[in-house]
Structure formats: structure tokens, C-alpha cells
Write a protein that holds these residues in place. Structure first.
Motif, short mmCIF file in Angstrom:
data_model
loop_
_atom_site.label_atom_id
_atom_site.label_comp_id
_atom_site.label_asym_id
_atom_site.label_seq_id
_atom_site.Cartn_x
_atom_site.Cartn_y
_atom_site.Cartn_z
N UNK A 1 60.77 -28.56 -104.56
CA UNK A 1 61.90 -28.69 -105.50
C UNK A 1 62.16 -30.14 -105.90
N UNK A 2 61.44 -31.07 -105.26
CA UNK A 2 61.62 -32.47 -105.60
C UNK A 2 62.78 -33.15 -104.92
N UNK A 3 63.33 -32.55 -103.88
CA UNK A 3 64.44 -33.18 -103.16
C UNK A 3 63.94 -34.42 -102.44
N UNK A 4 64.69 -35.49 -102.51
CA UNK A 4 64.29 -36.75 -101.89
C UNK A 4 64.72 -36.81 -100.44
N UNK A 5 65.98 -36.54 -100.16
CA UNK A 5 66.48 -36.52 -98.78
C UNK A 5 66.64 -35.07 -98.36
N UNK A 6 65.90 -34.67 -97.35
CA UNK A 6 65.84 -33.27 -96.92
C UNK A 6 66.52 -33.15 -95.57
N UNK A 7 67.53 -32.30 -95.48
CA UNK A 7 68.28 -32.10 -94.23
C UNK A 7 68.20 -30.62 -93.88
N UNK A 8 67.32 -30.24 -92.95
CA UNK A 8 67.18 -28.83 -92.60
C UNK A 8 68.37 -28.34 -91.77
N UNK A 9 68.75 -27.09 -91.99
CA UNK A 9 69.79 -26.46 -91.19
C UNK A 9 71.17 -26.62 -91.79
N UNK A 10 71.86 -25.50 -91.94
CA UNK A 10 73.21 -25.54 -92.52
C UNK A 10 74.16 -26.38 -91.68
N UNK A 11 73.98 -26.35 -90.34
CA UNK A 11 74.88 -27.11 -89.48
C UNK A 11 74.76 -28.60 -89.72
N UNK A 12 73.53 -29.07 -89.98
CA UNK A 12 73.35 -30.49 -90.22
C UNK A 12 73.72 -30.90 -91.64
N UNK A 13 73.56 -29.99 -92.58
CA UNK A 13 74.07 -30.26 -93.92
C UNK A 13 75.59 -30.46 -93.87
#
Length: 258
Positions: free
Chosen positions: A218-230
Motif C-alpha cells: 500500500x506504500x505505507x512508510x511507517x508500519x506499526x503492526x497490531x491494533x494495540x500498538x497503533x
């Protein structure tokens, strides 16, 4: 048609191994870089048998300038994907840890990322396509339980975001993966006691790899896996830094690692 090539550092366990297996299944040949030659050879044999990938093994310590140079030279020959996954943390306090250990940590977590990315980009730009995935950490987005490790990962995030601006429109993507706690060998190798860490904070390697690959596409630059960490990182941006530091000390115990 030749298969595309992905070079992955630190692939003998954890996220590095997860990415190696995923890229092999996706039709890539691999260049695997790590210190442990026996584990490298074992993984390479598995991937050749299971995925039909050609696998080049490059034993080397990215804390060593000569070894970093050898990997950089391989990258100048051209790869389609670079995964800067190698990195480590240490236990103990900053002021009582041997300086040589702290310097090695920065050499692997920062210098290697910069040097290998610098070596990989010219061929990618000439081809008009390519992917650089830098494994950072949630610790690079929030005040961490340690100083040098968190600072090194904050550098990776900032470096990646700056490169993303410069590379816009070139066909080359650069991404910073910022996972939280993942079930890997990382903490045991560092000698960090994770007893008492809430179970909801733990992620699984396969889930992180799957979400990361989707976000890369999707072209995301900063990727944060997991809803809890988002949620944690979003909240961390909305409250004062002194409050975040206090929460880190209370929840994360705030000491015992560099």
C-alpha cells in the motif's frame, strides 16, 4: 525470466526468518546475511527444498566494518529488495555497560542500515523499482526502557521518513517497520527479563510479516503492526512527553536495558 532477489540481514530467527520464508514463497531468490554460518546454511537448505529458491549465504558480523563492506559490495550488484532486519539490544544500565558493546549496538542498528541502504539504492533507482524495509521498533516512536536502543530505532524511523520524501516518484519504496513485543529470541539473547509483560502486548512473527507485506504493497512508510500498538503510538503523540516517560517507567519498569 530470472527471479527477483531479496537480501535479508539477521534471518536465522524471528522476524528475519519470517521475511526470508515469505519472500522465498513469493518467488524471490535470497541473499542471507548473519553471523551464525551453521544456522544460515540450515535455513538456506530448507528454503531451497521447500520453495525452490536459490539462496546465497553470506556469513558476517555487521558490527565489523570489513563484513559490512562485503555485504555493501554485494548490494551494489543489484537486488530488488533489501530487508535491514539485523539489530540487537542489551541488558544492564548505560553507564555500567562496556562502551565497546554500546558502539557495536550502534554499528549494527544504525551504521549498517545506512551503509547497506546507500549501497542498494543506486541499482534500484537505475531500474526504477525496488524496496528497502528497515526494521525499527515502537521504541523508536515512544520513550523506551533503554537509551541507546531506543535512540538507534528513532534514527531508523527518521532516516526512513527522510528517504521516503527524497525517493517519491522514483519507483523505489522505503519503509520503517515498528513492531512492539514479538515472540522471538530477541529478549532472551539480550538477557532482558520480560516476565510480567501483559499477554496482549505480544505479537506473533507470522502476523507481523503478513501485516507488513500488506502495508508495503500500500506504500505505507511507517508500519506499526497490531491494533494495540497503533493505539499506543497514537496516544503517545497526543499526550505530553513527560507523561509518556512516566508511563514507560511504571509499565515498562524503565531500567535494566541500554
Amino acid at each position: 525470466m530470472p527471479r527477483p532477489v531479496a537480501l535479508i540481514t539477521g534471518p536465522t530467527s524471528g522476524l528475519g526468518e519470517g521475511f526470508a520464508r515469505r519472500y522465498a514463497v513469493d518467488g524471490f531468490d535470497l541473499v542471507l546475511v548473519a553471523r551464525d554460518k551453521d544456522r544460515l546454511e540450515c535455513l538456506a537448505a530448507e528454503l531451497r527444498d521447500e520453495a525452490g529458491a536459490q539462496v546465497e549465504v553470506v556469513p558476517g558480523d555487521l558490527a565489523d566494518a570489513d563484513d559490512r563492506g562485503a555485504v555493501a559490495e554485494r548490494l551494489r550488484a543489484g537486488v530488488q529488495v533489501l530487508v535491514n532486519n539485523a539489530g540487537f539490544g542489551t541488558s544492564g544500565e548505560f553507564w555500567s555497560t562496556e562502551f565497546e558493546v554500546l558502539q557495536s549496538q550502534l554499528d549494527v542498528n544504525v551504521t549498517a542500515v545506512m551503509q547497506l541502504t546507500h549501497a542498494a539504492l543506486p541499482a534500484m533507482l537505475a531500474a526504477g523499482s525496488g524496496t528497502v524495509l528497515n526494521v525499527a521498533s515502537v521504541a523508536g516512536l515512544l520513550p523506551g526502557r533503554g537509551s541507546t536502543y531506543s535512540a538507534s530505532k528513532a534514527w531508523v524511523v527518521s532516516f526512513t521518513e527522510g528517504l521516503a520524501n527524497g525517493l517519491a516518484g522514483t519507483g523505489v519504496g522505503v519503509h520503517a517497520l515498528c513492531p512492539g513485543f514479538v515472540h522471538t529470541e530477541f529478549h532472551a539473547r539480550a538477557g532482558i527479563d520480560m516476565a510480567g509483560t501483559a499477554s496482549f502486548l505480544w505479537l506473533e512473527v507470522d502476523d507481523v510479516v503478513r501485516e507488513t507485506m500488506a502495508d508495503v504493497s500500500k506504500g505505507k512508510v511507517v508500519i506499526i503492526p497490531g491494533l494495540q500498538y497503533k493505539a499506543l503510538t497514537t496516544g503517545g503523540r497526543m499526550v505530553p512527553r513527560n507523561v509518556v516517560r512516566t508511563l514507560t517507567r511504571v509499565v515498562g519498569k524503565g531500567r535494566g536495558r541500554t
